[in-house]
Motif scaffolding. Sequence first.
Motif, PDB file in Angstrom:
ATOM      1  N   LEU A 163       0.835  -1.214   0.000  1.00 59.36           N
ATOM      2  CA  LEU A 163       0.000   0.000   0.000  1.00 59.36           C
ATOM      3  C   LEU A 163       0.862   1.253   0.000  1.00 59.36           C
ATOM      4  O   LEU A 163       0.589   2.208  -0.731  1.00 59.36           O
ATOM      5  CB  LEU A 163      -0.935   0.016   1.209  1.00 59.36           C
ATOM      6  CG  LEU A 163      -2.117  -0.934   1.151  1.00 59.36           C
ATOM      7  CD1 LEU A 163      -2.873  -0.933   2.475  1.00 59.36           C
ATOM      8  CD2 LEU A 163      -3.045  -0.569   0.010  1.00 59.36           C
ATOM      9  N   CYS A 168       2.476   1.677  -3.372  1.00 59.89           N
ATOM     10  CA  CYS A 168       1.526   2.230  -4.332  1.00 59.89           C
ATOM     11  C   CYS A 168       1.392   3.744  -4.123  1.00 59.89           C
ATOM     12  O   CYS A 168       1.376   4.511  -5.092  1.00 59.89           O
ATOM     13  CB  CYS A 168       0.179   1.527  -4.185  1.00 59.89           C
ATOM     14  SG  CYS A 168      -0.916   1.757  -5.594  1.00 59.89           S
ATOM     15  N   ASP A 169       1.321   4.180  -2.862  1.00 56.25           N
ATOM     16  CA  ASP A 169       1.279   5.620  -2.550  1.00 56.25           C
ATOM     17  C   ASP A 169       2.502   6.327  -3.118  1.00 56.25           C
ATOM     18  O   ASP A 169       2.386   7.388  -3.729  1.00 56.25           O
ATOM     19  CB  ASP A 169       1.257   5.868  -1.035  1.00 56.25           C
ATOM     20  CG  ASP A 169      -0.048   5.490  -0.378  1.00 56.25           C
ATOM     21  OD1 ASP A 169      -1.056   5.291  -1.087  1.00 56.25           O
ATOM     22  OD2 ASP A 169      -0.054   5.390   0.873  1.00 56.25           O
ATOM     23  N   ASP A 211      -1.886  -1.880  -6.504  1.00 50.01           N
ATOM     24  CA  ASP A 211      -3.256  -1.670  -6.957  1.00 50.01           C
ATOM     25  C   ASP A 211      -3.255  -1.095  -8.372  1.00 50.01           C
ATOM     26  O   ASP A 211      -3.083   0.107  -8.573  1.00 50.01           O
ATOM     27  CB  ASP A 211      -3.957  -0.716  -5.983  1.00 50.01           C
ATOM     28  CG  ASP A 211      -5.412  -0.463  -6.318  1.00 50.01           C
ATOM     29  OD1 ASP A 211      -5.851  -0.742  -7.447  1.00 50.01           O
ATOM     30  OD2 ASP A 211      -6.115   0.041  -5.410  1.00 50.01           O
TER      31      ASP A 211
END
Length: 116
Positions: free
Chosen positions: A74, A77-78, A106
């Motif tokens: 996560l 991805c950020d 993602d």
Amino acid sequence: PRGSSQSAAALQSFAEEPLPKELTVWGLTEASLAEGGRGSYMTAPAPAQLVVLLLPGEVNTIKRIARSHDIDPLLACDLLCDWMVSMVPKRCRIHALEDVAALGLDMDRLNRVALN
């Protein structure tokens, strides 16, 4: 676990792939880990958490992505989304579909950011 073997295979493939001269290599790290803060550096201010192979052009094409094992997908991805936003008005196209899947990123979110 299957995800870690997929990630290991993607990293092995990344390491063995010849690097075409027209690609640029970007090492991405959270700004909080870089001594000088956010920005572009010629010498890495901290170890890269993501390595991105990019074919620059009118629309930049992300060819490969590798993720350090110590960064959560996560957060990775950020970090990738923030980096793509920093290139606006240039847009990105993501061709590293196998890497995205293997690294647990993602794809829908990345595509929304890349193409806007």
